[in-house]
Design a protein around this motif. Structure first.
Motif, PDB file in Angstrom:
ATOM      1  N   LYS A   1     -11.210 -20.234  11.760  1.00 50.30           N
ATOM      2  CA  LYS A   1     -10.072 -20.632  12.605  1.00 50.30           C
ATOM      3  C   LYS A   1      -8.856 -21.079  11.804  1.00 50.30           C
ATOM      4  N   SER A   2      -9.061 -21.625  10.614  1.00 47.37           N
ATOM      5  CA  SER A   2      -7.944 -22.106   9.805  1.00 47.37           C
ATOM      6  C   SER A   2      -7.705 -21.255   8.556  1.00 47.37           C
ATOM      7  N   ALA A   3      -8.334 -20.092   8.471  1.00 43.80           N
ATOM      8  CA  ALA A   3      -8.139 -19.232   7.297  1.00 43.80           C
ATOM      9  C   ALA A   3      -6.697 -18.720   7.288  1.00 43.80           C
ATOM     10  N   TYR A   4      -6.114 -18.655   6.097  1.00 42.37           N
ATOM     11  CA  TYR A   4      -4.729 -18.204   5.974  1.00 42.37           C
ATOM     12  C   TYR A   4      -4.591 -17.351   4.717  1.00 42.37           C
ATOM     13  N   PRO A   5      -3.572 -16.506   4.671  1.00 41.95           N
ATOM     14  CA  PRO A   5      -3.383 -15.661   3.487  1.00 41.95           C
ATOM     15  C   PRO A   5      -3.026 -16.493   2.260  1.00 41.95           C
ATOM     16  N   ALA A   6      -3.386 -15.983   1.101  1.00 42.74           N
ATOM     17  CA  ALA A   6      -3.086 -16.669  -0.157  1.00 42.74           C
ATOM     18  C   ALA A   6      -1.636 -16.434  -0.558  1.00 42.74           C
ATOM     19  N   PHE A   7      -1.141 -17.245  -1.464  1.00 38.78           N
ATOM     20  CA  PHE A   7       0.208 -17.116  -2.004  1.00 38.78           C
ATOM     21  C   PHE A   7       0.354 -15.725  -2.624  1.00 38.78           C
ATOM     22  N   PRO A   8       1.416 -15.014  -2.462  1.00 40.00           N
ATOM     23  CA  PRO A   8       2.711 -15.400  -1.910  1.00 40.00           C
ATOM     24  C   PRO A   8       2.852 -15.103  -0.417  1.00 40.00           C
ATOM     25  N   ASN A   9       1.756 -14.730   0.257  1.00 41.67           N
ATOM     26  CA  ASN A   9       1.826 -14.378   1.673  1.00 41.67           C
ATOM     27  C   ASN A   9       1.414 -15.512   2.602  1.00 41.67           C
ATOM     28  N   ASN A  10       1.342 -16.736   2.094  1.00 37.80           N
ATOM     29  CA  ASN A  10       0.849 -17.856   2.892  1.00 37.80           C
ATOM     30  C   ASN A  10       1.775 -18.259   4.037  1.00 37.80           C
ATOM     31  N   ALA A  11       2.980 -17.717   4.084  1.00 41.70           N
ATOM     32  CA  ALA A  11       3.886 -18.012   5.200  1.00 41.70           C
ATOM     33  C   ALA A  11       3.639 -17.088   6.388  1.00 41.70           C
ATOM     34  N   ALA A  12       2.796 -16.069   6.224  1.00 45.90           N
ATOM     35  CA  ALA A  12       2.496 -15.143   7.319  1.00 45.90           C
ATOM     36  C   ALA A  12       1.772 -15.884   8.437  1.00 45.90           C
ATOM     37  N   PRO A  13       1.987 -15.499   9.702  1.00 47.84           N
ATOM     38  CA  PRO A  13       1.348 -16.209  10.812  1.00 47.84           C
ATOM     39  C   PRO A  13      -0.175 -16.128  10.798  1.00 47.84           C
ATOM     40  N   GLU A  14      -0.736 -15.014  10.304  1.00 46.90           N
ATOM     41  CA  GLU A  14      -2.185 -14.906  10.169  1.00 46.90           C
ATOM     42  C   GLU A  14      -2.526 -13.864   9.111  1.00 46.90           C
ATOM     43  N   ALA A  15      -3.735 -13.970   8.589  1.00 51.23           N
ATOM     44  CA  ALA A  15      -4.177 -13.041   7.548  1.00 51.23           C
ATOM     45  C   ALA A  15      -4.537 -11.691   8.168  1.00 51.23           C
ATOM     46  N   ASP A  16      -4.322 -10.620   7.413  1.00 51.75           N
ATOM     47  CA  ASP A  16      -4.711  -9.283   7.852  1.00 51.75           C
ATOM     48  C   ASP A  16      -6.232  -9.180   7.802  1.00 51.75           C
ATOM     49  N   LYS A  17      -6.831  -8.609   8.822  1.00 50.97           N
ATOM     50  CA  LYS A  17      -8.287  -8.517   8.892  1.00 50.97           C
ATOM     51  C   LYS A  17      -8.834  -7.209   8.328  1.00 50.97           C
ATOM     52  N   ASN A  18      -7.958  -6.272   7.978  1.00 49.35           N
ATOM     53  CA  ASN A  18      -8.390  -4.966   7.504  1.00 49.35           C
ATOM     54  C   ASN A  18      -7.662  -4.605   6.221  1.00 49.35           C
ATOM     55  N   ALA A  19      -8.395  -3.997   5.279  1.00 52.01           N
ATOM     56  CA  ALA A  19      -7.789  -3.546   4.032  1.00 52.01           C
ATOM     57  C   ALA A  19      -8.501  -2.277   3.577  1.00 52.01           C
ATOM     58  N   VAL A  20      -7.725  -1.363   2.994  1.00 50.82           N
ATOM     59  CA  VAL A  20      -8.275  -0.127   2.445  1.00 50.82           C
ATOM     60  C   VAL A  20      -7.858  -0.051   0.977  1.00 50.82           C
ATOM     61  N   MET A  21      -8.802   0.359   0.113  1.00 53.46           N
ATOM     62  CA  MET A  21      -8.507   0.497  -1.303  1.00 53.46           C
ATOM     63  C   MET A  21      -8.908   1.907  -1.743  1.00 53.46           C
ATOM     64  N   LEU A  22      -8.041   2.544  -2.486  1.00 49.96           N
ATOM     65  CA  LEU A  22      -8.336   3.808  -3.135  1.00 49.96           C
ATOM     66  C   LEU A  22      -8.065   3.605  -4.620  1.00 49.96           C
ATOM     67  N   SER A  23      -9.080   3.793  -5.459  1.00 51.91           N
ATOM     68  CA  SER A  23      -8.908   3.607  -6.890  1.00 51.91           C
ATOM     69  C   SER A  23      -9.554   4.760  -7.641  1.00 51.91           C
ATOM     70  N   ALA A  24      -9.083   4.962  -8.855  1.00 51.28           N
ATOM     71  CA  ALA A  24      -9.645   5.998  -9.723  1.00 51.28           C
ATOM     72  C   ALA A  24      -9.765   5.424 -11.121  1.00 51.28           C
ATOM     73  N   SER A  25     -10.798   5.868 -11.852  1.00 55.38           N
ATOM     74  CA  SER A  25     -10.974   5.410 -13.218  1.00 55.38           C
ATOM     75  C   SER A  25     -11.578   6.530 -14.061  1.00 55.38           C
ATOM     76  N   MET A  26     -11.355   6.413 -15.364  1.00 59.94           N
ATOM     77  CA  MET A  26     -11.891   7.381 -16.300  1.00 59.94           C
ATOM     78  C   MET A  26     -12.277   6.637 -17.570  1.00 59.94           C
ATOM     79  N   ALA A  27     -13.438   6.942 -18.101  1.00 60.39           N
ATOM     80  CA  ALA A  27     -13.913   6.307 -19.330  1.00 60.39           C
ATOM     81  C   ALA A  27     -14.310   7.396 -20.317  1.00 60.39           C
ATOM     82  N   PHE A  28     -14.120   7.118 -21.597  1.00 61.51           N
ATOM     83  CA  PHE A  28     -14.466   8.102 -22.643  1.00 61.51           C
ATOM     84  C   PHE A  28     -15.727   7.689 -23.342  1.00 61.51           C
TER      85      PHE A  28
END
Length: 109
Positions: A82-109
């Motif tokens: 009930k009191s969860a809030y976004p971390a800095f620098p987004n802590n002024a937002a009215p509420e935290a986003d409940k959904n996130a998508v990540m696309l990443s790529a990596s390569m190792a030798f």
């Protein structure tokens, strides 16, 4: 499985934090794996209403090439207290986003 408990103590400030969860990955094929991670986070043990948890399923695509490349697509669903809030620098937002998508790529030798 993982866990972390932090304590900050000073003359003017006391703070306790807790985080724990699990991460699993299963290779369906040499080039394809699926996994999921669960996190339970309590950033302030004095205020349990700030607690939240995160469920993050993911798909990992890998190559059989020399470099061991991989691409990861992950979705994260946040279950907020009930009191969860976004971390800095987004802590002024009215509420935290409940959904996130990540696309990443990596390569190792």
């Amino acid at each position: 499985l993982f866990g972390m408990y932090n304590v900050v103590r000073s003359d003017t400030f006391d703070h306790e934090m807790l985080k724990y969860g699990a991460d699993a990955l299963y290779s369906l094929l040499e080039v394809l794996a699926v996994g999921a991670r669960f996190d339970a986070v309590n950033p302030d043990m004095a205020d349990r209403k700030q607690s939240f948890s995160v469920l993050s399923p993911r798909v990992v695509l890998r190559t059989r090439f020399i470099g061991r490349e991989r691409v990861i697509l992950q979705y994260s669903r946040y279950f907020l207290g009930k009191s969860a809030y976004p971390a800095f620098p987004n802590n002024a937002a009215p509420e935290a986003d409940k959904n996130a998508v990540m696309l990443s790529a990596s390569m190792a030798f």
